[in-house]
Design an enzyme around this catalytic site. Structure first.
Site, PDB file in Angstrom:
ATOM      1  CG  ASP A 121      45.266  43.492  28.881  1.00 36.41           C
ATOM      2  OD1 ASP A 121      46.080  42.658  28.468  1.00 36.41           O
ATOM      3  OD2 ASP A 121      45.207  43.844  30.071  1.00 36.41           O
ATOM      4  CG  HIS A 128      45.129  39.179  37.939  1.00 33.64           C
ATOM      5  ND1 HIS A 128      45.940  40.015  38.671  1.00 33.64           N
ATOM      6  CD2 HIS A 128      44.427  39.983  37.080  1.00 33.64           C
ATOM      7  CE1 HIS A 128      45.759  41.263  38.283  1.00 33.64           C
ATOM      8  NE2 HIS A 128      44.853  41.271  37.321  1.00 33.64           N
ATOM      9  CD  GLU A 188      47.762  44.384  34.906  1.00 33.02           C
ATOM     10  OE1 GLU A 188      46.915  44.609  35.789  1.00 33.02           O
ATOM     11  OE2 GLU A 188      47.472  44.224  33.698  1.00 33.02           O
ATOM     12  CD  GLU A 190      48.612  41.665  30.415  1.00 33.64           C
ATOM     13  OE1 GLU A 190      48.142  41.385  29.280  1.00 33.64           O
ATOM     14  OE2 GLU A 190      48.208  42.621  31.096  1.00 33.64           O
ATOM     15  CG  ASP A 222      48.092  46.606  29.977  1.00 31.49           C
ATOM     16  OD1 ASP A 222      48.412  47.531  29.214  1.00 31.49           O
ATOM     17  OD2 ASP A 222      46.914  46.429  30.361  1.00 31.49           O
ATOM     18  NE  ARG A 226      47.713  47.252  39.535  1.00 27.26           N
ATOM     19  CZ  ARG A 226      47.280  46.407  38.640  1.00 27.26           C
ATOM     20  NH1 ARG A 226      46.152  46.662  37.994  1.00 27.26           N
ATOM     21  NH2 ARG A 226      47.953  45.310  38.349  1.00 27.26           N
ATOM     22  CD  GLN A 229      43.510  49.087  37.141  1.00 25.92           C
ATOM     23  OE1 GLN A 229      44.712  49.080  37.408  1.00 25.92           O
ATOM     24  NE2 GLN A 229      42.834  47.992  36.891  1.00 25.92           N
ATOM     25  CE  LYS A 242      45.021  47.682  33.736  1.00 20.82           C
ATOM     26  NZ  LYS A 242      45.970  46.579  33.936  1.00 20.82           N
ATOM     27  CB  THR A 246      51.028  48.354  26.353  1.00 21.51           C
ATOM     28  OG1 THR A 246      49.801  48.747  26.984  1.00 21.51           O
ATOM     29  CG2 THR A 246      51.139  46.842  26.334  1.00 21.51           C
ATOM     30  CB  THR A 348      47.845  39.994  35.566  1.00 19.61           C
ATOM     31  OG1 THR A 348      47.773  41.391  35.278  1.00 19.61           O
ATOM     32  CG2 THR A 348      48.966  39.749  36.541  1.00 19.61           C
ATOM     33  CD  GLU A 362      47.556  38.920  41.470  1.00 16.82           C
ATOM     34  OE1 GLU A 362      47.282  37.763  41.842  1.00 16.82           O
ATOM     35  OE2 GLU A 362      47.875  39.205  40.298  1.00 16.82           O
TER      36      GLU A 362
END
Length: 417
Positions: A121, A128, A188, A190, A222, A226, A229, A242, A246, A348, A362
């Site tokens: 990733d 971001h 996220e 992507e 993904d 948080r 993380q 993470k 996925t 992201t 965000e």
């Protein structure tokens, strides 16, 4: 088929993405999406619809995983795509035979299209990166190299697989360290892409050859826990926050199908020029893609009320700092071996405006700004919430092509022992 000719069709004749499906009562097999149907490649081979290189490619793609086709490379995929296009064109002469090889997509289960043995990733959105940075500044190395981490390939799943909220360790509201359900579950948005023919250990793929090693593209979520993380991330980066899961969309849109939607590589400031090992004239002139991406959010209450999901993000891959070829070339610049079916995520894909921010960390300003969902309020995902990604490549003068969906719903965490 009328469904392939509608203005908003995801899978017109100009697309023909590849995937693996399971018909009702059947076994997994390779297929090509066309409108609301799937061409069964194995059945088409047995019906004698292919010959030569196209037949070799169809046989490689007819099984329960597409890795054998990816290993053959883009020339094989192109031969197969041309043959399928000829077969499915109205008045081709193979119409009646081809119809017998078509399955209704609604009656089939869409599966993970490849056996993914490695997942990486990247971080290619400076918007971001700045908003997620504790200081609001880009990392010192951001403009010099594509930044990435190795993800967990065993937890890559096809769209529709629910996500179990993970249990983990993080600081509680009073600062004490707790172990329990993740309180800040995030998504996220992507773009993903799959490696075709790989390379041998110790032999880098030059930037001039990197685009030929990219087989095709998908949507990728993904999922990010948080709180876990942010607590575990120093000093070694993403781990349990993470690796929970996925999600990828089940269809691979080939590099050839997306060729009409190419963009020049993003122009860099004079003090942030790409290093020589990542610069190729062709890649600089047409290495990016114009892709519209969106994320829809549906809560349990919205589904019970019959309300439509709410779109919370609209963004575009055109904002990416690095091209896919640059990511791939840099990945192998130390001699790292890649294999057919290896999966890359772009990171992201957030744009500059708030409506294009592509994750909840965000959008909610890391939990400080609640998001209105038509009477409900969220900062992060709650149990029962569902996120659906969609993607579309569109350009004047060309038929748009779609990616299908990348969908996932949040299940409650397992009870603690």
């Amino acid at each position: 088929m009328d469904s392939a000719n509608l203005p908003d069709a995801q899978f017109p004749l100009q697309n023909l993405p590849l995937g693996v499906f399971r018909p009702a009562g059947g076994s997994p097999r390779g297929g090509v999406a066309i409108g609301d149907r799937i061409l069964d490649l194995g059945a088409a081979v047995e019906a004698g619809l292919f010959a030569g290189d196209a037949e070799d490619a169809a046989r490689a793609a007819a099984g329960a995983e597409l890795n054998p086709l990816l290993a053959l490379g883009n020339e094989a995929a192109s031969a197969l795509r041309r043959a399928v296009s000829d077969i499915l064109t109205r008045g081709s002469g193979a119409e009646s035979t081809a119809r017998a090889c078509l399955a209704n997509a609604a009656d089939c289960e869409l599966l993970l299209p490849v056996r993914v043995r490695s997942f990486t990733d990247f971080l290619c959105s400076d918007e971001h990166a700045k908003r997620m940075s504790p200081t609001g500044a880009l990392p010192r190395n951001y403009a010099s190299i594509p930044i990435a981490y190795h993800g967990r390939a065993t937890t890559v799943r096809a769209s529709g697989t629910p996500l179990r909220r993970p249990n983990g360790q993080y600081p509680g509201p009073d600062g004490s360290i707790v172990y329990g359900p993740e309180p800040s579950q995030d998504f996220e948005l992507e773009l993903g892409f799959y490696v075709g023919p790989g390379n041998r250990l110790g032999e880098p793929i030059p930037i001039g050859q990197a685009r030929d090693r990219i087989f095709g593209y998908c949507l990728l979520n993904d999922w990010s826990a948080r709180a876990i993380q942010f607590w575990e991330g120093q000093p070694l980066g993403p781990f349990l926050g993470k690796s929970l899961m996925t999600s990828v969309s089940p269809w691979i849109v080939t590099a050839e199908a997306l060729a009409p939607f190419a963009l020049p590589a993003r122009r860099k400031p004079p003090d942030a020029a790409s290093p020589p090992h990542l610069v190729d004239p062709d890649d600089q002139s047409s290495g990016r893609l114009t892709l519209e991406l969106s994320a829809d959010w549906a809560t349990e209450a919205m589904r019970l009320a019959g309300s439509a999901p709410q779109t919370v993000t609209r963004t575009d891959f055109g904002t990416a700092w690095w091209t896919p070829a640059q990511m791939l070339a840099h990945h192998t610049s130390n001699g790292c071996e890649l294999e057919p079916g290896d999966l890359f995520g772009t990171g992201t894909l957030s744009g500059p405006e708030r409506g294009s921010w592509a994750c909840l960390a965000e959008l909610s300003e890391k939990g400080k700004a609640p998001i209105d969902l038509g009477g409900e309020s969220r900062t992060f995902l709650e149990d029962g919430d569902e996120i659906v990604f969609r993607g579309r490549a569109a350009k004047e003068g060309f038929v748009p092509v779609g990616f299908g969906e990348c969908r996932g719903r949040i299940l409650p965490a397992l009870p603690l022992a």
